[in-house]
Design a protein around this motif. Structure first.
Motif, PDB file in Angstrom:
ATOM      1  N   LYS A 130       9.385 -16.283  57.449  1.00 40.93           N
ATOM      2  CA  LYS A 130       9.700 -14.985  56.833  1.00 40.93           C
ATOM      3  C   LYS A 130       9.536 -13.842  57.837  1.00 40.93           C
ATOM      4  O   LYS A 130      10.317 -12.900  57.849  1.00 40.93           O
ATOM      5  CB  LYS A 130       8.803 -14.766  55.617  1.00 40.93           C
ATOM      6  N   VAL A 131       8.515 -13.958  58.696  1.00 37.00           N
ATOM      7  CA  VAL A 131       8.316 -12.951  59.742  1.00 37.00           C
ATOM      8  C   VAL A 131       9.513 -12.943  60.694  1.00 37.00           C
ATOM      9  O   VAL A 131      10.034 -11.879  61.059  1.00 37.00           O
ATOM     10  CB  VAL A 131       7.014 -13.230  60.513  1.00 37.00           C
ATOM     11  N   ALA A 132       9.955 -14.133  61.083  1.00 40.07           N
ATOM     12  CA  ALA A 132      11.101 -14.229  61.996  1.00 40.07           C
ATOM     13  C   ALA A 132      12.361 -13.666  61.361  1.00 40.07           C
ATOM     14  O   ALA A 132      13.159 -12.990  62.029  1.00 40.07           O
ATOM     15  CB  ALA A 132      11.322 -15.689  62.401  1.00 40.07           C
ATOM     16  N   ALA A 133      12.542 -13.918  60.074  1.00 41.38           N
ATOM     17  CA  ALA A 133      13.710 -13.367  59.370  1.00 41.38           C
ATOM     18  C   ALA A 133      13.688 -11.842  59.396  1.00 41.38           C
ATOM     19  O   ALA A 133      14.729 -11.196  59.608  1.00 41.38           O
ATOM     20  CB  ALA A 133      13.741 -13.886  57.931  1.00 41.38           C
ATOM     21  N   ASP A 134      12.523 -11.254  59.184  1.00 40.71           N
ATOM     22  CA  ASP A 134      12.392  -9.796  59.246  1.00 40.71           C
ATOM     23  C   ASP A 134      12.737  -9.269  60.633  1.00 40.71           C
ATOM     24  O   ASP A 134      13.397  -8.231  60.771  1.00 40.71           O
ATOM     25  CB  ASP A 134      10.972  -9.378  58.871  1.00 40.71           C
ATOM     26  N   CYS A 135      12.292  -9.999  61.666  1.00 42.05           N
ATOM     27  CA  CYS A 135      12.578  -9.576  63.040  1.00 42.05           C
ATOM     28  C   CYS A 135      14.082  -9.549  63.300  1.00 42.05           C
ATOM     29  O   CYS A 135      14.599  -8.632  63.960  1.00 42.05           O
ATOM     30  CB  CYS A 135      11.899 -10.515  64.036  1.00 42.05           C
ATOM     31  N   ILE A 136      14.792 -10.541  62.786  1.00 48.64           N
ATOM     32  CA  ILE A 136      16.242 -10.600  62.970  1.00 48.64           C
ATOM     33  C   ILE A 136      16.917  -9.468  62.201  1.00 48.64           C
ATOM     34  O   ILE A 136      17.786  -8.754  62.729  1.00 48.64           O
ATOM     35  CB  ILE A 136      16.791 -11.963  62.509  1.00 48.64           C
ATOM     36  N   GLN A 137      16.501  -9.277  60.960  1.00 47.53           N
ATOM     37  CA  GLN A 137      17.140  -8.260  60.112  1.00 47.53           C
ATOM     38  C   GLN A 137      16.857  -6.836  60.579  1.00 47.53           C
ATOM     39  O   GLN A 137      17.640  -5.920  60.298  1.00 47.53           O
ATOM     40  CB  GLN A 137      16.686  -8.442  58.662  1.00 47.53           C
ATOM     41  N   ASN A 138      15.764  -6.647  61.297  1.00 46.51           N
ATOM     42  CA  ASN A 138      15.403  -5.310  61.775  1.00 46.51           C
ATOM     43  C   ASN A 138      16.165  -4.897  63.028  1.00 46.51           C
ATOM     44  O   ASN A 138      16.017  -3.773  63.499  1.00 46.51           O
ATOM     45  CB  ASN A 138      13.895  -5.238  62.043  1.00 46.51           C
TER      46      ASN A 138
END
Length: 511
Positions: free
Chosen positions: A408-416
């Motif tokens: 979930k952290v990695a997904a946030d990094c991509i979306q940001n």
């Protein structure tokens, strides 16, 4: 020096002149000394691999290594241990992909726990074969205990099964039982003796369009053909569409074919998506079809107190695939095939008088070969046994939960980031995305992302995977390492973006 073995023809007595047997593993002092020295040398090389590797891959090209390997001549006299390990360093250890490093984020390769390594050392040295009781004894009971534990976690009241080499073999076993159970129960036909019979209609299997390739491969190997597998569309979250599934089943009945089973995926390879197991269970029960769950990826959820609910409905299945070497942090290979009803394994039993005569089964002797496609079989269960006993399932589950949180952290990094597009929501461990700067058409984006991954692999700074969705090329993160961090994800994304920007400047096709 090896001395000659000779036979005295007069009295047929065989004698031996000090044949050098010290390379055989046994209680002889010279053998023990060689074993200790060899293990110590091997350990030093492994530790050197851990200490000296700062990036997951060297970037070496296969042509370069092929030249080194081609020079090796096995007809040459044996060389010293020192030179052999130098050679191993040059060919293998310097270039082996380091799955334990946080910048390895490509495929379903997990870092491994120390109890698994300890188990690997013991099982390799003792070298038990887990096919018959008279070759394994307590090893058989350890394997059976772990199969029983797994089955109980799934929700099978009286489970049975075997350890396998991996998810592909486990899925093959599932399709085999699916096929043979149908012929036995529905057509009273002996497919084992007479082969596949389509006189009453072709056999059909259903799975999602995102299922593992081994489903079609298994159908082909079992004489059903790849066309026996009907791919069912998925929804926006990459989960099987149950309305489409039921429609497809009804169509095959109308067309005079024989639906025999459904393979649901609990953790697709690309998206980590879990098919709606409860609903599929209702459908398979309604039409009396075999229900198999490929949980090679999602099987780690059985360890999780927080997320186990995601597998609700798996207890309705007839069989399940679990890959311990993916989400239980075990060395390769370590996988399981578990069935709800033990009697179904009789469909693959074959008795050989020298190995497992029927009298053994009648006497209750526990021979794992009775329910396995393999005869000789490694004692891989020992690794998981030691992991459970030395670490406990709670601690192992906490490692697993950490990987889900990190995804979930990695997904946030991509979306940001404005220069990346995330394709799928964070489900289990897999994230599909692409580098997508503005002012590029679809063909240019596809070519750019292929080149980014290729260039990254050639410099070895990080290793990411690639896949396709609707004909377009994407990059993929697979997050199975609990030591990863937000900083690791941001750094990898920055590396990918930097390579992408360099390619945009260098490559004319993007102008």
């Amino acid at each position: 020096m090896v001395k000659k073995l000779f036979i005295d023809d007069n009295n047929m007595n065989t004698t031996q002149e000090q044949l050098d047997l010290s390379d055989l593993f046994n209680h002889d002092k010279d053998s023990i000394d060689k074993y200790k020295k060899g293990i110590n040398t091997a350990t030093e090389n492994v530790l050197s691999f851990l200490h000296n590797r700062t990036q997951p891959f060297s970037g070496v090209a296969h042509e370069e290594l092929q030249k080194v390997v081609d020079k090796i001549d096995f007809k040459e006299a044996p060389t010293s241990s020192h030179l052999v390990f130098e050679e191993l360093q040059e060919i293998y250890l310097k270039h082996a992909v380091a799955f334990h490093l946080p910048k390895y984020i490509a495929h379903l390769n997990c870092p491994i726990v120390i109890p698994s390594l300890i188990g690997e050392q013991i099982l390799s040295a003792i070298n038990s074969s887990l096919d018959t009781w008279d070759q394994s004894a307590g090893g058989t009971l350890i394997e059976q205990k772990l199969i029983d534990w797994t089955g109980q976690q799934i929700g099978y009241p009286t489970p049975d099964g075997v350890f396998t080499s991996g998810g592909t073999q486990s899925n093959l076993m599932a399709i085999l039982l699916m096929r043979d159970s149908f012929y036995q129960k529905k057509q009273q036909y002996d497919v084992t003796k007479f082969g596949v019979n389509t006189d009453k209609g072709k056999l059909k299997i259903f799975c999602s369009e995102c299922s593992h390739f081994s489903v079609k491969k298994s159908a082909a190997l079992l004489g059903l053909g790849e066309d026996a597998v009907i791919s069912i569309p998925v929804d926006d979250n990459f989960k099987m569409d149950c309305e489409a599934l039921e429609s497809a089943i009804l169509k095959e009945f109308i067309d005079g074919n024989c639906p025999i089973g459904v393979v649901a995926t609990a953790g697709t390879t690309d998206y980590g998506s879990i098919d709606p197991l409860k609903s599929i269970g209702v459908i398979t029960e309604r039409y009396q079809l075999w229900f198999h769950v490929d949980a090679a990826v999602g099987g780690g959820l059985l360890l999780s107190n927080e997320h186990k609910y995601l597998l609700d409905g798996i207890e309705k299945s007839d069989s399940t695939t679990i890959d311990y070497h993916k989400t239980y942090f075990q060395t390769v290979s370590c996988s399981g095939f578990i069935v709800k009803e033990p009697h179904n394994l009789n469909l693959i039993s074959h008795h050989a008088e020298y190995l497992n005569p029927k009298a053994c089964k009648d006497a209750g002797v526990p021979n794992q070969v009775d329910k396995s496609l393999q005869t000789t079989k490694r004692f891989d269960a020992l690794k998981l046994w030691l992991t459970f006993r030395l670490m406990g399932t709670e601690k192992l589950g906490s490692y697993y939960d950490q990987t889900l949180a990190l995804t979930k952290v990695a997904a946030d990094c991509i979306q940001n980031r404005k220069d990346f597009e995330l394709l799928n929501p964070p489900s289990l461990h897999c994230l599909v995305f692409r580098f997508a700067p503005i002012n590029l058409n679809a063909d240019q984006l596809n070519q750019l992302n292929i080149l980014i991954r290729k260039k990254l692999f050639s410099n070895g700074q990080a290793v990411v995977a690639g896949t396709k969705f609707k004909g377009n090329n994407y990059l993929k993160f697979t997050i199975l390492n609990p030591t990863m961090s937000k900083e690791n994800f941001e750094e990898i994304l920055s590396i990918l973006a930097m390579i992408g920007e360099q390619l945009l400047e260098e490559e004319k096709q993007f102008i």
